[in-house]
Write a protein that holds these residues in place. Structure first.
Motif, short mmCIF file in Angstrom:
data_model
loop_
_atom_site.label_atom_id
_atom_site.label_comp_id
_atom_site.label_asym_id
_atom_site.label_seq_id
_atom_site.Cartn_x
_atom_site.Cartn_y
_atom_site.Cartn_z
N TYR A 47 0.85 -1.18 0.00
CA TYR A 47 0.00 0.00 0.00
C TYR A 47 0.89 1.24 0.00
O TYR A 47 1.78 1.36 0.83
N THR A 48 0.64 2.16 -0.92
CA THR A 48 1.43 3.40 -0.98
C THR A 48 0.69 4.52 -0.27
O THR A 48 -0.54 4.53 -0.20
N GLY A 49 1.45 5.45 0.27
CA GLY A 49 0.87 6.59 0.95
C GLY A 49 1.96 7.45 1.57
O GLY A 49 3.12 7.36 1.20
N ARG A 50 1.56 8.28 2.52
CA ARG A 50 2.50 9.17 3.21
C ARG A 50 2.49 8.87 4.71
O ARG A 50 1.45 8.50 5.26
N ILE A 51 3.63 9.05 5.34
CA ILE A 51 3.72 8.84 6.78
C ILE A 51 2.94 9.95 7.48
O ILE A 51 3.20 11.14 7.28
N ALA A 52 1.97 9.56 8.30
CA ALA A 52 1.12 10.53 8.98
C ALA A 52 1.41 10.61 10.47
O ALA A 52 0.91 11.50 11.15
N GLN A 63 -0.87 7.04 5.73
CA GLN A 63 -2.16 7.56 5.29
C GLN A 63 -2.24 7.44 3.77
O GLN A 63 -1.36 7.91 3.06
N ARG A 64 -3.30 6.78 3.30
CA ARG A 64 -3.52 6.60 1.87
C ARG A 64 -4.53 7.63 1.38
O ARG A 64 -5.18 8.29 2.17
#
Length: 86
Positions: A47-52, A63-64
């Motif tokens: 799953y790709t996203g940003r560190i929240a 967080q996606r």
């Protein structure tokens, strides 16, 4: 490099069960010994996203995009993959 809030990452998540792994566990070769870790990694979901942020037990919250399933993923730093510099 150290991971920072807002960094783009890919989180590997090992599923609780997988049809292929369930079948392999029934084979005489793997009964009682357990499957090698590389087999679980081979069927891991990415799953790709940003560190929240950071959640309990030192895991990172990824967080996606809105509407993605799942929208948030918590995983340890060892299972985070940062994109290559191009």
């Amino acid at each position: 490099t150290a991971l920072q809030l807002g960094d783009r990452v890919a989180a590997r998540v090992h599923p609780e069960s997988h049809p292929v792994l369930d079948l392999l566990r029934r084979l005489p070769l793997w009964q009682g010994r357990g499957l090698p870790e590389w087999m679980r990694t081979a069927v891991a979901e990415i799953y790709t996203g940003r560190i929240a942020g950071v959640v309990q037990r030192g895991r990172f919250l990824v967080q996606r995009p809105s509407g993605a399933m799942p929208e948030r993923v918590a995983t340890v730093a060892a299972r985070l993959v940062v994109p290559r510099d191009r």
